[in-house]
Design a protein around this motif. Structure first.
Motif, mmCIF file in Angstrom:
data_model
loop_
_atom_site.group_PDB
_atom_site.id
_atom_site.type_symbol
_atom_site.label_atom_id
_atom_site.label_comp_id
_atom_site.label_asym_id
_atom_site.label_seq_id
_atom_site.Cartn_x
_atom_site.Cartn_y
_atom_site.Cartn_z
ATOM 1 N N GLY A 1 -5.791 -20.980 16.390
ATOM 2 C CA GLY A 1 -6.353 -19.927 17.237
ATOM 3 C C GLY A 1 -5.353 -19.288 18.175
ATOM 4 N N GLY A 2 -5.788 -18.183 18.764
ATOM 5 C CA GLY A 2 -5.017 -17.527 19.807
ATOM 6 C C GLY A 2 -3.803 -16.765 19.346
ATOM 7 N N VAL A 3 -3.793 -16.279 18.116
ATOM 8 C CA VAL A 3 -2.651 -15.533 17.601
ATOM 9 C C VAL A 3 -2.837 -14.039 17.884
ATOM 10 C CG1 VAL A 3 -1.413 -14.861 15.498
ATOM 11 C CG2 VAL A 3 -2.105 -17.229 15.841
ATOM 12 N N THR A 4 -1.769 -13.413 18.379
ATOM 13 C CA THR A 4 -1.768 -11.975 18.619
ATOM 14 C C THR A 4 -0.657 -11.344 17.803
ATOM 15 O OG1 THR A 4 -2.644 -12.227 20.849
ATOM 16 C CG2 THR A 4 -1.493 -10.179 20.359
ATOM 17 N N ILE A 5 -1.023 -10.366 16.983
ATOM 18 C CA ILE A 5 -0.070 -9.631 16.155
ATOM 19 C C ILE A 5 -0.212 -8.169 16.553
ATOM 20 C CG2 ILE A 5 0.586 -9.032 13.800
ATOM 21 C CD1 ILE A 5 -0.832 -11.691 12.940
ATOM 22 N N THR A 6 0.810 -7.628 17.247
ATOM 23 C CA THR A 6 0.669 -6.292 17.810
ATOM 24 C C THR A 6 1.977 -5.511 17.804
ATOM 25 O OG1 THR A 6 -0.212 -5.068 19.695
ATOM 26 C CG2 THR A 6 1.045 -7.045 20.200
ATOM 27 N N GLU A 7 1.853 -4.199 17.636
ATOM 28 C CA GLU A 7 2.977 -3.259 17.750
ATOM 29 C C GLU A 7 4.091 -3.513 16.747
ATOM 30 O OE1 GLU A 7 2.938 -0.594 19.756
ATOM 31 O OE2 GLU A 7 1.075 -1.123 20.751
ATOM 32 N N ASN A 8 3.772 -4.028 15.564
ATOM 33 C CA ASN A 8 4.762 -4.260 14.511
ATOM 34 C C ASN A 8 4.710 -3.133 13.499
ATOM 35 O OD1 ASN A 8 5.576 -7.194 15.150
ATOM 36 N ND2 ASN A 8 3.341 -7.261 15.129
ATOM 37 N N THR A 9 5.806 -2.913 12.790
ATOM 38 C CA THR A 9 5.840 -2.006 11.660
ATOM 39 C C THR A 9 6.153 -2.828 10.425
ATOM 40 O OG1 THR A 9 6.582 -0.143 12.989
ATOM 41 C CG2 THR A 9 6.960 -0.002 10.618
ATOM 42 N N VAL A 10 5.269 -2.742 9.421
ATOM 43 C CA VAL A 10 5.452 -3.482 8.175
ATOM 44 C C VAL A 10 5.455 -2.467 7.033
ATOM 45 C CG1 VAL A 10 4.555 -5.275 6.645
ATOM 46 C CG2 VAL A 10 4.237 -5.481 9.122
ATOM 47 N N ASN A 11 6.564 -2.403 6.295
ATOM 48 C CA ASN A 11 6.672 -1.522 5.141
ATOM 49 C C ASN A 11 6.617 -2.377 3.887
ATOM 50 O OD1 ASN A 11 7.425 0.211 3.076
ATOM 51 N ND2 ASN A 11 8.833 1.364 4.369
ATOM 52 N N LEU A 12 5.559 -2.224 3.116
ATOM 53 C CA LEU A 12 5.373 -3.011 1.901
ATOM 54 C C LEU A 12 6.193 -2.484 0.737
ATOM 55 C CD1 LEU A 12 1.494 -3.375 2.073
ATOM 56 C CD2 LEU A 12 3.217 -4.991 2.876
ATOM 57 N N GLY A 13 6.631 -1.229 0.827
ATOM 58 C CA GLY A 13 7.354 -0.624 -0.280
ATOM 59 C C GLY A 13 6.473 -0.560 -1.509
ATOM 60 N N ALA A 14 7.057 -0.900 -2.662
ATOM 61 C CA ALA A 14 6.329 -0.856 -3.932
ATOM 62 C C ALA A 14 6.152 -2.249 -4.522
ATOM 63 C CB ALA A 14 7.058 0.054 -4.912
ATOM 64 N N VAL A 15 6.065 -3.267 -3.678
ATOM 65 C CA VAL A 15 5.880 -4.649 -4.146
ATOM 66 C C VAL A 15 4.413 -4.836 -4.551
ATOM 67 C CG1 VAL A 15 6.007 -7.093 -3.530
ATOM 68 C CG2 VAL A 15 7.751 -5.499 -2.687
ATOM 69 N N VAL A 16 4.184 -5.186 -5.806
ATOM 70 C CA VAL A 16 2.834 -5.385 -6.339
ATOM 71 C C VAL A 16 2.169 -6.565 -5.628
ATOM 72 C CG1 VAL A 16 1.509 -5.973 -8.414
ATOM 73 C CG2 VAL A 16 3.429 -4.369 -8.564
ATOM 74 N N ASN A 17 0.916 -6.381 -5.217
ATOM 75 C CA ASN A 17 0.101 -7.396 -4.536
ATOM 76 C C ASN A 17 0.646 -7.814 -3.170
ATOM 77 O OD1 ASN A 17 -1.804 -7.525 -6.663
ATOM 78 N ND2 ASN A 17 -0.475 -8.916 -7.780
ATOM 79 N N ALA A 18 1.445 -6.995 -2.558
ATOM 80 C CA ALA A 18 1.993 -7.310 -1.232
ATOM 81 C C ALA A 18 0.905 -7.208 -0.166
ATOM 82 C CB ALA A 18 3.140 -6.365 -0.901
ATOM 83 N N VAL A 19 1.081 -7.990 0.917
ATOM 84 C CA VAL A 19 0.152 -7.987 2.041
ATOM 85 C C VAL A 19 0.947 -7.743 3.310
ATOM 86 C CG1 VAL A 19 -1.531 -9.334 3.342
ATOM 87 C CG2 VAL A 19 -1.356 -9.640 0.873
ATOM 88 N N GLY A 20 0.527 -6.755 4.091
ATOM 89 C CA GLY A 20 1.204 -6.470 5.353
ATOM 90 C C GLY A 20 0.973 -7.568 6.368
ATOM 91 N N ILE A 21 -0.289 -7.798 6.723
ATOM 92 C CA ILE A 21 -0.673 -8.843 7.672
ATOM 93 C C ILE A 21 -1.822 -9.620 7.057
ATOM 94 C CG2 ILE A 21 -1.575 -9.348 9.971
ATOM 95 C CD1 ILE A 21 -0.279 -6.666 10.871
#
Length: 181
Positions: free
Chosen positions: A68-88
């Motif tokens: 618990g208590g996880v904060t994910i904020t103000e990030n930039t995630v570029n998945l590109g063209a990776v098949v089945n990729a997950v940003g967060i």
């Protein structure tokens, strides 16, 4: 705290293991190469903010075993063209409550198969997911690609950003609002 660093052309970037309680990962630069994970969180009370994750990873930020208590904020995630990729990828079940995924930018290459901008997992998850920006802004193309992929059981409890047509809306899920003057 891990601040102002670079993980360039790596399989896996940073892992916050199970023996840590509370950490900050801030200002990192990541470049993937072999479809690993940029940031893997396996502990509670971790804040991941202001990181730049570029193409080549199959997972940008994985908080499926975080607690618990996880904060994910103000990030930039570029998945590109990776098949089945997950940003967060975030899970909220049992003791893993109070997850917050806010104000992130997630980019993918149009037409890529199975991409998930934000993937939500868990049973009766309690989390807030809002203010996130997706590029391209319209419907994500490519079979199985979704900006927000909610795989939770019984739905999220909290403020949740949901896809509606070509955009997103903010919804209070499984709760109520009391307005008072």
């Amino acid at each position: 705290s891990i601040r102002d660093f670079e993980c360039s052309t790596v399989y896996n970037g940073i892992t916050i293991g199970t023996n840590v309680i509370g950490a900050d990962i801030d200002g990192g630069y990541f470049e993937g190469g072999d479809q690993g994970t940029a940031i893997l969180i396996q502990s509670p009370y971790v804040t991941v903010s202001d990181n730049r994750i570029y193409a080549g990873f199959s997972a940008g930020i994985d908080a499926t075993a975080a607690g618990g208590g996880v904060t994910i904020t103000e990030n930039t995630v570029n998945l590109g063209a990776v098949v089945n990729a997950v940003g967060i990828n975030v899970t909220s079940t049992g003791n893993a409550r109070n997850q917050n995924v806010t104000n992130n930018t997630i980019i993918y290459t149009a037409g890529t198969l199975g991409a998930s901008g934000i993937k939500i997992n868990g049973s009766d998850p309690r989390m807030n997911v809002f203010g996130n920006y997706f590029e391209p802004g319209g419907l994500w193309t490519g079979a199985g690609s979704l900006k927000i992929n909610d795989l939770s059981t019984n739905g999220v409890r909290g403020l949740i950003q949901k896809e509606l047509g070509t955009g997103e809306i903010l919804s209070l899920s499984r709760g109520e609002i009391s307005l008072q003057l």
